[in-house]
Design an enzyme around this catalytic site. Structure first.
Site, PDB file in Angstrom:
ATOM      1  N   TRP A 340       0.793  -1.247  -0.202  1.00  0.00           N
ATOM      2  CA  TRP A 340      -0.099  -0.238   0.334  1.00  0.00           C
ATOM      3  C   TRP A 340       0.654   0.842  -0.343  1.00  0.00           C
ATOM      4  O   TRP A 340       0.478   2.542  -0.678  1.00  0.00           O
ATOM      5  CB  TRP A 340      -1.075   0.010   1.701  1.00  0.00           C
ATOM      6  CG  TRP A 340      -1.671   1.185   1.412  1.00  0.00           C
ATOM      7  CD1 TRP A 340      -3.279   1.594   0.699  1.00  0.00           C
ATOM      8  CD2 TRP A 340      -1.428   2.652   2.369  1.00  0.00           C
ATOM      9  NE1 TRP A 340      -3.342   2.683   1.402  1.00  0.00           N
ATOM     10  CE2 TRP A 340      -2.551   3.209   2.245  1.00  0.00           C
ATOM     11  CE3 TRP A 340      -0.788   2.783   3.213  1.00  0.00           C
ATOM     12  CZ2 TRP A 340      -2.335   4.489   2.317  1.00  0.00           C
ATOM     13  CZ3 TRP A 340       0.294   4.058   4.017  1.00  0.00           C
ATOM     14  CH2 TRP A 340      -1.263   4.916   2.985  1.00  0.00           C
ATOM     15  N   HIS A 341       2.056   1.361   0.332  1.00  0.00           N
ATOM     16  CA  HIS A 341       2.527   2.321   0.623  1.00  0.00           C
ATOM     17  C   HIS A 341       3.363   2.595  -0.368  1.00  0.00           C
ATOM     18  O   HIS A 341       3.956   4.323  -0.489  1.00  0.00           O
ATOM     19  CB  HIS A 341       3.785   1.980   2.161  1.00  0.00           C
ATOM     20  CG  HIS A 341       3.728   2.575   3.043  1.00  0.00           C
ATOM     21  ND1 HIS A 341       2.199   1.239   3.482  1.00  0.00           N
ATOM     22  CD2 HIS A 341       3.742   3.526   3.908  1.00  0.00           C
ATOM     23  CE1 HIS A 341       2.582   1.748   5.006  1.00  0.00           C
ATOM     24  NE2 HIS A 341       3.059   3.140   4.882  1.00  0.00           N
ATOM     25  N   GLY A 342       3.854   1.855  -1.662  1.00  0.00           N
ATOM     26  CA  GLY A 342       3.717   2.322  -2.543  1.00  0.00           C
ATOM     27  C   GLY A 342       4.861   1.210  -3.728  1.00  0.00           C
ATOM     28  O   GLY A 342       4.862  -0.180  -3.396  1.00  0.00           O
ATOM     29  N   PHE A 492       2.140   8.754  -0.946  1.00  0.00           N
ATOM     30  CA  PHE A 492       1.107   6.988  -0.775  1.00  0.00           C
ATOM     31  C   PHE A 492       0.293   7.537  -0.941  1.00  0.00           C
ATOM     32  O   PHE A 492      -0.783   6.540  -1.087  1.00  0.00           O
ATOM     33  CB  PHE A 492       1.272   7.311   0.555  1.00  0.00           C
ATOM     34  CG  PHE A 492       2.971   6.111   1.050  1.00  0.00           C
ATOM     35  CD1 PHE A 492       4.237   5.730  -0.022  1.00  0.00           C
ATOM     36  CD2 PHE A 492       3.574   6.973   2.153  1.00  0.00           C
ATOM     37  CE1 PHE A 492       4.961   5.634  -0.005  1.00  0.00           C
ATOM     38  CE2 PHE A 492       4.811   6.574   2.553  1.00  0.00           C
ATOM     39  CZ  PHE A 492       5.717   6.249   1.196  1.00  0.00           C
TER      40      PHE A 492
END
Length: 492
Positions: A340-342, A492
């Site tokens: 999800w962060h990247g 993000f």
């Protein structure tokens, strides 16, 4: 007679991709003042307040992200409509059908903008086909408002809330400018009911909002930015150029940088919300004081970790299907949280490491959790140091631009560690080291201290707040870097 160059005024009001509107932007001061005036004028009617706040929030997003503002609007209307279909569906099957399309729409939107180029690169690496990357720009805050959309439709499917009747309130829930760009992730069942309450800001609310805004800006604009620019960024950009001592200090510096950066921005968002009569729960609670990885995730980015727990971990079975399945669920939750962060293998590795850490944490507690060999303060210190250094180790993969850079960074600490040149290093970076020390000192302040300050200053005259604000501006002007440092979680 004063003449006004209206072309310049209009240019200031337009989106500038080189100078997006954020809390650290000078234009934000004017934006906030004008907004608060209008918000106060319409304070007595919650519907009018909602319209004013929605328009200003959408304009804020336009100034921060340009035409991507349409993604927020389209996303809001789609999820508003499908949430009503979920609620009105007569059978469980139809409810699930509509929820399925809600999840598909939100995830496809997120995956297209955030992960398309990543998967093109993976495909190019594993096959003979070569596809040119699309170089898709990432809309600011898309990860945050995607999770908010999903929590809303899932909560309606579960029967925990009813859909909002007014589209304006839902648009506002999604676009609320203090939290839109970088969170915290809020939930409709906590946020929307507050919009319909009478506007009221107590002296305590004003005092707390002021405290959170000033301390948040100090953490972000002075401590975090100064350490980033003057040490952390260029050590991580070329770890092979620095010995192990310098890399280790930069790592400790980054640990406080990311905390001050993100918690500072969250504090400002929560503080501004307080001035509107809206309460957003805290997003950080001294996470480096944690004595286990589990505790760390109860203190770090609380809005994300609680979202992952409630809508992913529990949905996969949580801890209801035995020890092995519990550990698998924890690992997968953190793996997805990392992704999800990247769109990077480093984020996936970072998430996987925390997933393993949570599993080891549970295993250790099962074996030794009830043993009391040493005094409590010794055990707490030991576990606290272990947890902190595990988190710092994981930060290497989070910060490094590539897996190879992360390995080089670890190599320097493990094989090139020396105190040679240590005196010169301290002399050259003494202000940075002082900033790092101040950052950790702030982090270690007991929670009771800020509350005492907030309670005391609520009785102080207005001149006190003016002097404090001017003092901050003077301090910021002294430490301000030549180029603005973008918030870490902006990506993000």
């Amino acid at each position: 007679m004063i003449s006004i160059d209206w072309n310049k005024v209009l240019h200031q009001l337009e989106y500038d991709k080189n100078n997006p509107l954020l809390f650290n932007n000078g234009f934000f001061v004017y934006f906030l003042v004008v907004f608060m005036v209008f918000y106060y004028l319409f304070r007595k009617n919650y519907k009018h307040r909602a319209v004013v706040l929605s328009l200003f929030s959408l304009y804020f997003f336009y100034k921060a992200s340009g035409t991507f503002v349409w993604i927020v609007i389209v996303s809001a209307f789609f999820n508003y409509g499908i949430s009503n279909l979920i609620y009105k569906a007569k059978t469980k099957g139809w409810k699930a059908f509509h929820l399925f399309w809600s999840i598909i729409f939100n995830l496809v939107l997120l995956f297209y903008f955030k992960y398309t180029d990543f998967f093109i690169q993976v495909l190019n690496n594993v096959s003979q086909f070569k596809i040119d990357p699309l170089h898709i720009l990432l809309p600011i805050g898309i990860s945050f408002f995607t999770f908010e959309n999903l929590s809303y439709t899932i909560d309606i499917y579960r029967g925990e809330i009813k859909p909002e009747k007014g589209i304006v309130n839902y648009v506002l829930f999604l676009s609320f400018f203090p939290k839109l760009v970088m969170g915290p992730i809020v939930r409709a069942k906590d946020f929307i009911p507050q919009l319909k309450q009478d506007y009221f800001v107590s002296s305590h609310d004003f005092s707390k909002g002021f405290y959170l805004i000033i301390t948040g800006l100090i953490k972000k604009l002075i401590i975090s930015d100064y350490i980033s620019v003057n040490l952390v960024n260029y050590v991580f950009d070329g770890p092979h150029l620095h010995n192990g001592l310098e890399c280790l200090v930069a790592l400790y510096g980054y640990a406080i940088v990311i905390y001050c950066d993100f918690s500072g921005y969250s504090d400002v968002a929560i503080g501004i919300s307080k001035w509107m009569g809206i309460t957003i729960p805290p997003n950080f609670m001294s996470p480096y004081q944690s004595k286990s990885v589990s505790e760390f995730w109860r203190r770090w980015h609380i809005s994300l970790s609680s979202w992952l727990r409630d809508y992913l971990y529990i949905a996969m079975g949580g801890n209801r299907k035995g020890t092995f399945r519990t550990n698998v669920n924890l690992f997968l939750t953190m793996l997805i949280g990392g992704f999800w962060h990247g769109a990077s293998w480093n984020f996936i590795i970072w998430g996987a490491l925390h997933g393993i850490g949570l599993g080891v944490n549970k295993f250790w507690n099962a074996l030794f959790g009830k043993m009391k060999v040493f005094p409590k303060w010794i055990s707490n210190t030991f576990y606290g140091l272990i947890t902190f250094h595990f988190v710092c180790f994981c930060w290497i993969f989070f910060k490094a631009s590539s897996f190879e850079t992360a390995l080089q960074f670890l190599h320097q600490i493990g094989y090139q560690f020396t105190f040679d040149g240590g005196v010169e290093f301290v002399e050259n970076y003494k202000i940075v080291l002082v900033m790092i020390a101040i950052g950790y000192a702030i982090h270690l302040i007991p929670d009771s201290v800020p509350e005492k300050i907030i309670e005391k200053q609520k009785n102080f005259p207005l001149i006190y707040f003016v002097v404090l604000l001017l003092s901050f501006i003077a301090l910021y002007s002294f430490f301000k870097s030549a180029e603005p440092v973008m918030p870490i979680y902006l990506q993000f």
